[in-house]
Design a protein around this motif. Structure first.
Motif, PDB file in Angstrom:
ATOM      1  N   TYR A  49       3.796   7.526 -11.454  1.00  0.00           N
ATOM      2  CA  TYR A  49       2.563   6.826 -11.074  1.00  0.00           C
ATOM      3  C   TYR A  49       2.133   5.887 -12.192  1.00  0.00           C
ATOM      4  O   TYR A  49       2.511   6.075 -13.348  1.00  0.00           O
ATOM      5  CB  TYR A  49       1.463   7.850 -10.784  1.00  0.00           C
ATOM      6  CG  TYR A  49       1.705   8.629  -9.512  1.00  0.00           C
ATOM      7  CD1 TYR A  49       1.067   8.260  -8.336  1.00  0.00           C
ATOM      8  CD2 TYR A  49       2.596   9.683  -9.495  1.00  0.00           C
ATOM      9  CE1 TYR A  49       1.310   8.956  -7.160  1.00  0.00           C
ATOM     10  CE2 TYR A  49       2.850  10.387  -8.320  1.00  0.00           C
ATOM     11  CZ  TYR A  49       2.201  10.019  -7.150  1.00  0.00           C
ATOM     12  OH  TYR A  49       2.446  10.690  -5.994  1.00  0.00           O
ATOM     13  N   MET A  68      -4.953   7.492  -5.002  1.00  0.00           N
ATOM     14  CA  MET A  68      -3.508   7.285  -5.152  1.00  0.00           C
ATOM     15  C   MET A  68      -2.772   8.589  -5.392  1.00  0.00           C
ATOM     16  O   MET A  68      -1.578   8.706  -5.157  1.00  0.00           O
ATOM     17  CB  MET A  68      -3.234   6.340  -6.331  1.00  0.00           C
ATOM     18  CG  MET A  68      -3.396   4.890  -5.972  1.00  0.00           C
ATOM     19  SD  MET A  68      -3.120   3.823  -7.396  1.00  0.00           S
ATOM     20  CE  MET A  68      -1.333   3.805  -7.448  1.00  0.00           C
ATOM     21  N   CYS A  77      -3.337   6.162 -13.429  1.00  0.00           N
ATOM     22  CA  CYS A  77      -3.474   7.458 -12.750  1.00  0.00           C
ATOM     23  C   CYS A  77      -3.454   8.575 -13.794  1.00  0.00           C
ATOM     24  O   CYS A  77      -4.242   9.519 -13.722  1.00  0.00           O
ATOM     25  CB  CYS A  77      -2.336   7.664 -11.743  1.00  0.00           C
ATOM     26  SG  CYS A  77      -2.485   6.622 -10.297  1.00  0.00           S
ATOM     27  N   GLU A  84       0.837  -1.194   0.000  1.00  0.00           N
ATOM     28  CA  GLU A  84       0.000   0.000   0.000  1.00  0.00           C
ATOM     29  C   GLU A  84       0.880   1.256   0.000  1.00  0.00           C
ATOM     30  O   GLU A  84       0.653   2.181  -0.764  1.00  0.00           O
ATOM     31  CB  GLU A  84      -0.862  -0.025   1.253  1.00  0.00           C
ATOM     32  CG  GLU A  84      -2.152   0.740   1.140  1.00  0.00           C
ATOM     33  CD  GLU A  84      -2.974   0.552   2.404  1.00  0.00           C
ATOM     34  OE1 GLU A  84      -3.312   1.563   3.017  1.00  0.00           O
ATOM     35  OE2 GLU A  84      -3.218  -0.614   2.786  1.00  0.00           O
ATOM     36  N   LEU A 124     -10.303   5.129  -6.934  1.00  0.00           N
ATOM     37  CA  LEU A 124      -9.076   4.429  -6.580  1.00  0.00           C
ATOM     38  C   LEU A 124      -7.857   5.232  -7.015  1.00  0.00           C
ATOM     39  O   LEU A 124      -6.879   5.391  -6.289  1.00  0.00           O
ATOM     40  CB  LEU A 124      -9.103   3.081  -7.298  1.00  0.00           C
ATOM     41  CG  LEU A 124      -8.210   1.966  -6.842  1.00  0.00           C
ATOM     42  CD1 LEU A 124      -8.646   1.499  -5.463  1.00  0.00           C
ATOM     43  CD2 LEU A 124      -8.295   0.806  -7.823  1.00  0.00           C
ATOM     44  N   PHE A 125      -7.933   5.763  -8.244  1.00  0.00           N
ATOM     45  CA  PHE A 125      -6.786   6.471  -8.797  1.00  0.00           C
ATOM     46  C   PHE A 125      -6.706   7.890  -8.253  1.00  0.00           C
ATOM     47  O   PHE A 125      -5.624   8.421  -8.066  1.00  0.00           O
ATOM     48  CB  PHE A 125      -6.849   6.425 -10.334  1.00  0.00           C
ATOM     49  CG  PHE A 125      -6.907   4.993 -10.788  1.00  0.00           C
ATOM     50  CD1 PHE A 125      -5.788   4.199 -10.712  1.00  0.00           C
ATOM     51  CD2 PHE A 125      -8.107   4.412 -11.187  1.00  0.00           C
ATOM     52  CE1 PHE A 125      -5.829   2.863 -11.024  1.00  0.00           C
ATOM     53  CE2 PHE A 125      -8.172   3.076 -11.515  1.00  0.00           C
ATOM     54  CZ  PHE A 125      -7.021   2.300 -11.444  1.00  0.00           C
ATOM     55  N   ALA A 181       2.377   1.736  -3.322  1.00  0.00           N
ATOM     56  CA  ALA A 181       1.420   2.211  -4.323  1.00  0.00           C
ATOM     57  C   ALA A 181       1.095   3.684  -4.097  1.00  0.00           C
ATOM     58  O   ALA A 181       0.890   4.439  -5.037  1.00  0.00           O
ATOM     59  CB  ALA A 181       0.157   1.377  -4.259  1.00  0.00           C
ATOM     60  N   LEU A 182       1.051   4.087  -2.822  1.00  0.00           N
ATOM     61  CA  LEU A 182       0.673   5.467  -2.525  1.00  0.00           C
ATOM     62  C   LEU A 182       1.830   6.448  -2.680  1.00  0.00           C
ATOM     63  O   LEU A 182       1.618   7.608  -2.940  1.00  0.00           O
ATOM     64  CB  LEU A 182       0.106   5.565  -1.104  1.00  0.00           C
ATOM     65  CG  LEU A 182      -1.247   4.901  -0.894  1.00  0.00           C
ATOM     66  CD1 LEU A 182      -1.605   4.888   0.584  1.00  0.00           C
ATOM     67  CD2 LEU A 182      -2.336   5.611  -1.677  1.00  0.00           C
ATOM     68  N   HIS A 183       3.041   5.973  -2.487  1.00  0.00           N
ATOM     69  CA  HIS A 183       4.172   6.898  -2.560  1.00  0.00           C
ATOM     70  C   HIS A 183       5.265   6.387  -3.489  1.00  0.00           C
ATOM     71  O   HIS A 183       6.376   6.118  -3.053  1.00  0.00           O
ATOM     72  CB  HIS A 183       4.748   7.129  -1.150  1.00  0.00           C
ATOM     73  CG  HIS A 183       3.726   7.634  -0.197  1.00  0.00           C
ATOM     74  ND1 HIS A 183       3.229   8.912  -0.255  1.00  0.00           N
ATOM     75  CD2 HIS A 183       3.075   7.036   0.807  1.00  0.00           C
ATOM     76  CE1 HIS A 183       2.333   9.059   0.696  1.00  0.00           C
ATOM     77  NE2 HIS A 183       2.203   7.939   1.353  1.00  0.00           N
TER      78      HIS A 183
END
Ligand code: ZN
Length: 159
Positions: free
Chosen positions: A115, A157, A119, A49, A153-154, A52-54
């Motif tokens: 990304y 993110m 995204c 996670e 979701l995107f 994916a986030l950073h």
């Protein structure tokens, strides 16, 4: 998974690929490996996670990002029945994309190269949708959701 001359079982999530790597001492049984991985599922989820986030590493160059953005824009302009006059890149601090509804120029933040492509696709759809509905009102989000049902979701993110 890799059997190695290491002392302890080790796990690492590679930041570039998001892949889970497990280094295992040579004489470890599969039962032990399974138990170890099984007891670390929360940690694994959290690492994936976080990754994916950073994301930190650019997956493509600026030139490649521009080509990707233009191809996506071409596809989505047709589907959304709008037309932008130009798609360009700029490094921006606070926004992922800008749509000038008077000139119909769409500016995409070059940081999106770090990304996933989806995204970028969300940002393109978002900016093109502004050519249909200028403000972020309910109709605007309906347009986005009608073509990208999982857009949240995107958007998350990119927070
Ligand atoms: Zn917007």
């Amino acid at each position: 998974m890799e059997f190695k001359a290491v002392k302890n079982l080790r796990m690492k999530v590679q930041s570039e690929t998001g892949q889970l790597h497990v280094s295992v001492p040579l004489n470890t049984s599969y039962a032990t490996i399974e138990r170890f991985v099984g007891s670390h599922t929360v940690w694994i989820d959290r690492q994936l996670e976080k990754n994916a986030l950073h994301p930190k590493v650019a997956r493509i160059t600026d030139a490649e990002l521009l080509v990707e953005a233009q191809q996506l824009a071409e596809y989505w302009q047709e589907r959304l029945e709008v037309s932008a006059s130009r798609i360009r890149l700029r490094k921006m601090k606070t926004r992922w994309g800008v749509c000038n509804i008077n000139t119909r120029i769409i500016t995409i933040n070059s940081e999106l190269k770090k990304y996933p492509e989806r995204c970028l696709e969300y940002v393109i759809v978002h900016e093109l949708a502004h050519l249909r509905v200028a403000a972020h009102k309910k109709e605007f989000w309906s347009v986005v959701e009608s073509v990208l049902p999982d857009y949240k979701l995107f958007r998350a993110m990119l927070k």
